[in-house]
Structure formats: C-alpha cells, structure tokens
Scaffold this active site. Structure first.
Site, PDB file in Angstrom:
ATOM      1  CG  PHE A 113      -1.849   1.150   1.278  1.00  0.00           C
ATOM      2  CD1 PHE A 113      -2.966   1.199   0.450  1.00  0.00           C
ATOM      3  CD2 PHE A 113      -1.619   2.207   2.142  1.00  0.00           C
ATOM      4  CE1 PHE A 113      -3.832   2.281   0.482  1.00  0.00           C
ATOM      5  CE2 PHE A 113      -2.484   3.296   2.178  1.00  0.00           C
ATOM      6  CZ  PHE A 113      -3.581   3.323   1.350  1.00  0.00           C
ATOM      7  CE1 TYR A 121       7.746   0.121  -5.209  1.00  0.00           C
ATOM      8  CE2 TYR A 121       5.639  -0.484  -6.186  1.00  0.00           C
ATOM      9  CZ  TYR A 121       6.985  -0.233  -6.310  1.00  0.00           C
ATOM     10  OH  TYR A 121       7.576  -0.329  -7.532  1.00  0.00           O
ATOM     11  CG  ASP A 122       0.543  -0.073  -4.781  1.00  0.00           C
ATOM     12  OD1 ASP A 122       1.523  -0.342  -5.503  1.00  0.00           O
ATOM     13  OD2 ASP A 122      -0.287  -0.922  -4.415  1.00  0.00           O
ATOM     14  CB  SER A 166       3.091  -4.869 -14.254  1.00  0.00           C
ATOM     15  OG  SER A 166       2.748  -4.641 -12.951  1.00  0.00           O
ATOM     16  CG  LEU A 167      -2.578  -7.028 -13.508  1.00  0.00           C
ATOM     17  CD1 LEU A 167      -3.317  -7.812 -12.429  1.00  0.00           C
ATOM     18  CD2 LEU A 167      -3.494  -6.776 -14.686  1.00  0.00           C
ATOM     19  CD  GLU A 224      -8.591 -14.252 -13.123  1.00  0.00           C
ATOM     20  OE1 GLU A 224      -9.349 -14.640 -14.017  1.00  0.00           O
ATOM     21  OE2 GLU A 224      -7.369 -14.463 -13.115  1.00  0.00           O
ATOM     22  CE  LYS A 272      -2.267  -7.800  -7.442  1.00  0.00           C
ATOM     23  NZ  LYS A 272      -1.100  -8.620  -7.428  1.00  0.00           N
ATOM     24  CG  ASP A 291       1.183 -11.135  -2.195  1.00  0.00           C
ATOM     25  OD1 ASP A 291       1.922 -10.774  -3.135  1.00  0.00           O
ATOM     26  OD2 ASP A 291       1.316 -10.735  -1.029  1.00  0.00           O
ATOM     27  NE  ARG A 307       6.555  -9.190 -13.423  1.00  0.00           N
ATOM     28  CZ  ARG A 307       5.429  -8.969 -12.780  1.00  0.00           C
ATOM     29  NH1 ARG A 307       4.300  -9.036 -13.406  1.00  0.00           N
ATOM     30  NH2 ARG A 307       5.452  -8.688 -11.505  1.00  0.00           N
ATOM     31  CD  GLU A 349       1.546 -14.382  -8.942  1.00  0.00           C
ATOM     32  OE1 GLU A 349       2.088 -13.399  -8.437  1.00  0.00           O
ATOM     33  OE2 GLU A 349       1.206 -14.422 -10.136  1.00  0.00           O
ATOM     34  CE1 TYR A 396      -2.032 -14.566 -13.662  1.00  0.00           C
ATOM     35  CE2 TYR A 396      -1.790 -15.729 -11.594  1.00  0.00           C
ATOM     36  CZ  TYR A 396      -1.325 -14.802 -12.510  1.00  0.00           C
ATOM     37  OH  TYR A 396      -0.167 -14.126 -12.284  1.00  0.00           O
ATOM     38  CE  LYS A 410      -6.764 -11.811 -15.195  1.00  0.00           C
ATOM     39  NZ  LYS A 410      -6.173 -13.151 -15.189  1.00  0.00           N
ATOM     40  CE  LYS A 439      -1.633  -4.400  -5.337  1.00  0.00           C
ATOM     41  NZ  LYS A 439      -0.343  -4.269  -4.675  1.00  0.00           N
ATOM     42  CB  CYS A 485      23.140   3.631  21.997  1.00  0.00           C
ATOM     43  SG  CYS A 485      23.035   1.908  21.480  1.00  0.00           S
ATOM     44  CB  CYS A 524      26.963   0.692  23.439  1.00  0.00           C
ATOM     45  SG  CYS A 524      26.721   2.100  22.341  1.00  0.00           S
ATOM     46  CB  CYS A 538      23.940   3.922  18.361  1.00  0.00           C
ATOM     47  SG  CYS A 538      25.496   3.429  19.091  1.00  0.00           S
ATOM     48  CB  CYS A 571      27.096   0.118  19.222  1.00  0.00           C
ATOM     49  SG  CYS A 571      25.523  -0.504  19.812  1.00  0.00           S
TER      50      CYS A 571
HETATM   51  S1  IVH Z   1      -3.416 -11.289 -14.902  1.00  0.00           S
HETATM   52  C1  IVH Z   1      -1.192  -8.904 -18.373  1.00  0.00           C
HETATM   53  N1  IVH Z   1      -4.469 -12.501 -12.865  1.00  0.00           N
HETATM   54  O1  IVH Z   1      -0.233  -9.800 -10.045  1.00  0.00           O
HETATM   55  C2  IVH Z   1      -1.097  -9.086 -16.892  1.00  0.00           C
HETATM   56  N2  IVH Z   1      -2.341 -11.501 -12.580  1.00  0.00           N
HETATM   57  O2  IVH Z   1       0.278  -7.004  -9.628  1.00  0.00           O
HETATM   58  C3  IVH Z   1      -1.847 -10.286 -16.560  1.00  0.00           C
HETATM   59  N3  IVH Z   1      -1.377 -11.829 -10.359  1.00  0.00           N
HETATM   60  O3  IVH Z   1       1.742  -9.399 -12.907  1.00  0.00           O
HETATM   61  C4  IVH Z   1      -1.891 -10.537 -15.141  1.00  0.00           C
HETATM   62  N4  IVH Z   1      -3.026 -13.000  -9.540  1.00  0.00           N
HETATM   63  O4  IVH Z   1       1.919 -11.624 -11.485  1.00  0.00           O
HETATM   64  C5  IVH Z   1      -3.420 -11.799 -13.310  1.00  0.00           C
HETATM   65  N5  IVH Z   1      -5.525 -13.644 -11.179  1.00  0.00           N
HETATM   66  C6  IVH Z   1      -4.475 -12.962 -11.611  1.00  0.00           C
HETATM   67  C7  IVH Z   1      -3.361 -12.682 -10.802  1.00  0.00           C
HETATM   68  C8  IVH Z   1      -2.308 -11.934 -11.325  1.00  0.00           C
HETATM   69  C9  IVH Z   1      -1.829 -12.478  -9.301  1.00  0.00           C
HETATM   70  C10 IVH Z   1      -0.075 -11.147 -10.390  1.00  0.00           C
HETATM   71  C11 IVH Z   1       0.620 -11.171 -11.717  1.00  0.00           C
HETATM   72  C12 IVH Z   1       0.656  -9.727 -12.124  1.00  0.00           C
HETATM   73  C13 IVH Z   1       0.687  -9.052 -10.791  1.00  0.00           C
HETATM   74  C14 IVH Z   1       0.288  -7.597 -10.888  1.00  0.00           C
END
Ligand code: IVH
Length: 674
Positions: free
Chosen positions: A35, A37-38, A83-84, A114, A116, A118, A137, A174, A226, A290, A314, A408, A411, A426, A431
């Site tokens: 979070f 990071y995003d 990536s997504l 669907e 996601k 991790d 990847r 994954e 997937y 998707k 997310k 510290c 020490c 420190c 130390c």
């Molecule tokens: S589809 C063209 N579906 O999450 C990109 N990705 O944060 C297609 N991931 O790069 C990705 N679950 O490594 C897709 N149900 C899911 C996923 C999924 C995990 C990963 C994937 C992606 C990353 C993006």
C-alpha cells in the site's frame, strides 16, 4: 508546487521507488507495505503528469519491476509478461470500467473477476503437451529459467492432454507457499539456530531462485495458473473458457471466479471475494478484473507495462486491536534505533502477531503511543506489522508518554540524527548491536552466504569476543567453535569449510557484505562490473564512481567515505591477508576486446535492442556503458525520444551513434582487426 520543489520531490520518490523495487524484487525482503509503495508510485506518476519536462526517461513508473538473478539462464518470453494497474479506490475502479466501455463503444461489458494471488509470477511453456520451460517474469521481456525448480512442484502438470491443447502454449500463474509450510520451515530453522524467514511470499520467491535443488525439494511450493501468454493455435476466445480449459488440463486454478456484466455486478463480486479470501489456501491481496473476450482485450490493447483490459483492485490491509504490553528499542547494523511494540498476541491476516514496528521517535510522538495503550495494528500484504494508531478512549488513567532514550540502549553512547533523516542513530560504530548486525549482514544469503553462520551463532561468537569484525570470521579455528554451546565436531568442520569457500565468492557479494551506505545488491553488481578488483575500487574518486551506471552522487560519497575510514581500511587489508580472493568476473578476451577502455552512454528507445541489451553488447566487446555524458564519453548511442543526454553530447561534441551505427562500428572494428 514550484519547479524546484517538484524536481526535488521527483528525485526523492524515484530513488525511494528504485530502492524498494530492489528490496522487493531482488532481495525478496521488502521494508514497506504494498500500500505504501503504491502511494509513492502514484505520487510520482502524478508529479510526472503535471511536470512532464521533469519526468525522467528511465523513471520507475514506466517499468515493471525486475527479478533477474545471477546463476540462471535468461530466457525470452514469447509474449511479454506485463504488470497490472492497480487501485484501492472504488471510484477508480468504476472509472476503469467506464474507460473500457468507451474503448469498446459498448455499455454492457462482460468481465471475469478472480482472486489476485500474492506469489511469484511464472510463465510455463508446454510444447506438444510437454512442459519444456518455466521462467520468472524477470524484466517482463525476459526472465530467469527456473524449470529445474518448478518441476519439483508436485501439482504442476509435467504434460497436458485433452481437447484443444495448443502446440505451443505459455501458461501463466503464481508460485506461492502455504502458511503452514512457512511455519514448519521456520520452526526447523529456529531449532537449528538459523535465521527465520520473514514471510511466505519472500520465502517462495527466494526458493524458486535457489541453485541448490536438494534444498528446494525439501520445501513445498504450490502454484495457481490463471493467465495466457503466447499460444499457437489460439488456446481460447474468452478468459472464462480459458479457465475451463486450464481446469480440464488439470492445472490448479483459483478457488472462485465470477462472470459478470458491468461495474455494479463486478463490484458485488469483489466484495464477495473479500469476504471469503481468508479461507483460501493462498494469500490473496486483491481481485483482478479482466475483460472476458479476447477480441475485446485486443481492441483495448496495452501500455508499455500493463494491459488496458484488466485492473487489480487491492484490498486494504487488515487491522486488529490489541494491548501494547511494552516498548523496546532495537539497534540495527547501521546504528538506527527502531522502537518496537511488544503486543498481546493477536491474529492478523491469518498469522499470529506479537510485535509491530513503531517506525521512529517522531512517529511515536505524533501518535503518542504509550505502554498500556490499546492500539490498532495493521498488516499490509505480508509485510512486518505496524502500529497504526492508539485508541485514546481506552487509555488507562495514569499512563505517561514514552520517553525515547537519548543514548543508545545497547552501549550507552550518544545518538544523533543524520542530516535529512528522521531516524536516530547510535554514533558508536563499536556498539555491540551494530557489530552483530554487520556480521550477520556479511554472512547473509545476499552477501557472503556463509551457511550456518546466522544470528544465533554470531551472537554467541561476539559475546565470547571471538569475532568483532568481518575479518575475524576468517581467523576462527576449530577449537574456537567446538567450545560453543551445542556445537559438534561435524558442525564446526562444516562451518569452517563454508567460511573458507566464501573467500572465492564473486566480488559483488563481498562489496554488498561490507555494508557500505546505499550499496545494495544492484549497486554492488554494477560496481563489481565497473571495477575489476577491490583494490581499484578503493582508489576510485567520487567523480569516477558517478560515471558508473546506477551509481549516484550520494552512493559515490558513501563509498569514498567508507574506504577512507581507517578501521574499514585495515579490516579490508586483513580480509585479503587472510586469503580473500574474489572470483574474477568474466572479462572479454582476444578478438572481442575492440572497445577496450572506451566509454559509451546509451539513451532513448532503440529500434530493436533494449538498453540493457545494448549495454551488454558493449561490455562484451570490452567497453563500458555509463549513465552520464561527459568529456570522457567516446560515443553516445541514441534512440527515439532521447532527451538531455543527447543535448549534452551535442554540446560537448561527443559522436552520436544510432543502434545501426553501433552495430556497424562493431563490424568495422572487428573485421578491420585494428
Ligand atoms: S493477470 C497482463 N491474474 O499480479 C497481466 N495476474 O500485480 C496479466 N497476479 O503481474 C496478469 N493473480 O503476477 C493476473 N488472477 C491474476 C493474478 C495476477 C496475481 C499477479 C501477476 C501480475 C501481478 C500484478
């Protein structure tokens, strides 16, 4: 925000994101939550949008993270692994659906929702039904070939049969580790006095990248598929039917999918998924939505890093309320004092949490965190839990604010804030906590990788004054070791062998192990490539260091300061006297050295090669590719939308080559024999 402030902020965010990318993708050891990071990435994207003139061509916002490691064959994906785009906001999710509707000129669009997962992204290729390759990847275009490890995953089919199996197909998914397997491995490591792993995702990422297959086989990894990469002939016409085929071909697939129409139905599915995801076998940090039809997906297309037909929504981090029983201060290897909360154990995102970070003194003061408070702890993804806030209504009477120590706690030395930092440090480099931290770091897997020399053993050795710096490790004798608690002859012998072996490690491991400020794995590798020996690197000036691609001014200064320090210098002398002998990097020889001593800079988008490919090509011919143009630059290789570097080269009169020009130069020097 004015231009100067924006430029400063962009620089800061860029550096932070690159650092966190390195921690996440290469070290599998992130410091902040997804979070947070995003948020950094979003802020940078926004600034780049509002100040396009300040946007950098190499900005991390335009790239997918990179996970390439040494020791693996690199393999090109037939279709890039993207990536997504992701969001935490319902409004942004609805805006995505609207964009899709506009792009397809239709109001009713079918989506698949669907889980996601991790884990670690992987692409598995089957040819004529046989598994031939599994690749990470990597940088999106090419990844590490991890077939040898992937085939150890029992539930991954080694061959597929049934209706409509394409001749060639890249199946994407994954790799993950289940929580119970993670706990089992850590329990074993704890019993053996080894360091524990941080979380299942990082352990899975680390495991697929291990070169020791015997060890990989001891750890159970799982996989979910997937996605579709290249396929010939086409594997399906919709995502929904593709999932059905995956199931028919006996691939493990997600627990639940929803086929929906429009934003409202999709949102409903997302909420259903959120409610059930804690019961899934794998960590699920969001929903991927998707466009179902492949034709529609093609019409929408993709940007350089993500498809326009999908988005990840997310879920926010999970939170729990618990009692803060105590606060203690941890001192790290660089002397940073980190306050840590000791909590009444509570369950959070499927695991038991009894400690959480309080970040630093300023944060504690801002939140007014006190011993005895009820606090909200948050665990985002698989990251170290943090104390989010205090529930003030529940504060017991008579509590007093926490007084952050001014010395510290390890020490007793003075502590200080470095310029531009919030953390207190420190200042005593001797130390004990710092000494232990440096030794642990030196021997860790991302550094000298000395098997058997983990936290517990380092502590014992330091407290018995057997070692106090990295060179001392190489002075340890059999007698020193067998005297230790629970240390048998065999373990002493193994450890001594591991220590001796480490003297032949590649130079970057040693460089990273020294713990020089700002020098992580990537920088250490860049330095090892640019300087063939530590002797040369020690002599380098700030000016020559910043010529190295990837090394900025701050890092360069850190390096020079490190080597100028007398204690460091004498420790390094000792290391070499005791037999340190880093393996030589491969240096091009003979006919290949046509660019010997020549310095190149590459900029812009080349027509066929990626910048790192061009860099590798130049290096393979004995040349150097650096990051910035100066009078010493021999050639600038420029592609499309080259910016400031091109101007600078023109103004300095540096010759400019296109990609074709570079190849022609190689040809002419090679055949001319000059
Ligand atoms: S589809 C063209 N579906 O999450 C990109 N990705 O944060 C297609 N991931 O790069 C990705 N679950 O490594 C897709 N149900 C899911 C996923 C999924 C995990 C990963 C994937 C992606 C990353 C993006």
């Amino acid at each position: 925000m004015n231009e100067t402030a924006a430029a400063e902020r962009i620089r800061f965010l860029t550096n932070e994101i690159i650092r966190h990318d390195e921690l996440y993708y290469r070290k599998a050891n992130p410091e902040i939550s997804d979070f947070d990071y995003d948020l950094l990435k979003q802020e940078l994207e926004e600034l780049e949008r509002t100040h396009p003139n300040l946007a950098h061509e190499d900005s991390p916002t335009g790239q997918v993270g990179e996970d390439l490691s040494d020791g693996f064959q690199v393999y090109q994906h037939r279709l890039p692994m993207l990536s997504l785009d992701n969001t935490y906001s319902k409004d942004e999710f609805f805006a995505f659906v609207e964009r899709v509707g506009k792009g397809l000129r239709s109001k009713s669009i079918e989506f698949v929702v669907e889980p996601k997962i991790d884990g670690v992204a992987v692409s598995v290729t089957y040819e004529n039904g046989q598994l031939v390759r599994a690749v990470t990847r990597g940088n999106g275009a090419e990844g590490d070939d991890i077939t040898a490890n992937a085939i150890l995953i029992g539930e991954l089919p080694k061959s597929i049969e049934g209706s409509r199996v394409p001749e060639i197909i890249e199946v994407r998914g994954e790799i993950y580790m289940r929580n119970d397997e993670f706990d089992r491995i850590n329990a074993e490591r704890q019993a053996a006095g080894l360091d524990e792993f941080k979380n299942p995702r990082n352990l899975a990422a680390g495991t697929v990248k291990m070169l020791d297959r015997v060890e990989v086989a001891k750890r159970q990894l799982n996989i979910v598929l997937y996605g579709l990469g290249f396929s010939q002939p086409s594997a399906s016409d919709t995502q929904w039917r593709y999932h059905e085929s995956l199931r028919e071909w006996r691939f493990p697939v997600g627990e639940r999918f929803w086929k929906v129409n429009g934003a409202v139905e999709a949102w409903d599915a997302i909420e259903q998924l959120d409610a059930m995801r804690n019961d899934f076998a794998y960590p699920t940090d969001g929903a991927v939505v998707k466009v179902n039809g492949f034709v529609e997906q093609d019409i929408l297309g993709q940007t350089s890093k993500a498809p326009r037909w999908a988005i990840a929504y997310k879920f926010a981090a999970e939170q729990a309320e618990t009692l803060l029983e105590d606060i203690f201060i941890q001192v790290g290897r660089t002397g940073v004092l980190t306050p840590v909360a000791q909590l009444k154990p509570t369950t959070l995102a499927g695991t038991t949490v009894s400690r959480a970070t309080l970040h630093n003194a300023e944060e504690m003061e801002r939140k007014d965190v006190r011993v005895g408070d009820m606090v909200v702890v948050e665990k985002a993804g698989e990251i170290i839990p943090a104390v989010l806030r205090v529930i003030e209504e529940k504060r017991p009477s008579g509590s007093s604010p926490f007084v952050f120590p001014i010395t510290c706690p390890e020490c007793g030395s003075e502590t200080r804030k470095l310029e531009g930092e919030v953390a207190l440090r420190c200042i005593n480099s001797e130390c004990p906590a710092q000494v232990r931290g440096r030794l642990e770091h030196f021997s860790s897997r991302q550094c000298m990788d000395i098997e058997g020399l983990g936290i517990a053993l380092v502590n014992q050795l330091v407290s018995r004054s057997l070692i106090s710096n990295c060179a001392d490790i190489y002075r340890l004798t059999f007698d020193d070791l067998v005297g230790l608690e629970k240390f048998a002859d065999k373990s002493a012998k193994n450890l001594l062998e591991a220590i001796e072996r480490s003297q032949g490690n590649e130079l970057w491991r040693l460089l990273h192990g020294l713990g020089i400020s700002q020098v992580g794995v990537a920088a250490a590798k860049d330095l090892a490539k640019a300087y063939d020996s530590l002797a040369h690197l020690r002599e380098a000036s700030v000016e020559s260091l910043i010529e190295v691609e990837g090394i900025g001014e701050k890092t360069a200064e850190g390096i020079v300061t490190y080597f100028n320090n007398k204690a460091n210098a004498s420790m390094i002398d000792d290391l070499f006297e005791l037999g340190m002998n880093p393996a030589a990097p491969e240096i091009p020889q003979g006919d290949d050295v046509i660019f010997g001593g020549m310095i190149f800079v590459i900029t812009g988008t080349l027509p066929t090669m990626k910048r790192n490919e061009a860099k590798a090509l130049i290096e393979s011919k004995g040349g150097k590719a650096v990051g910035s143009v100066s009078k010493k630059t021999d050639y600038l290789v420029a592609g499309e939308s080259a910016g400031s570097k091109l101007f600078k080269a023109e103004s300095l009169g540096v010759p400019i080559l296109s990609e074709g020009g570079l190849l022609a130069l190689i040809d002419s020097l090679g055949s001319g024999g000059s």
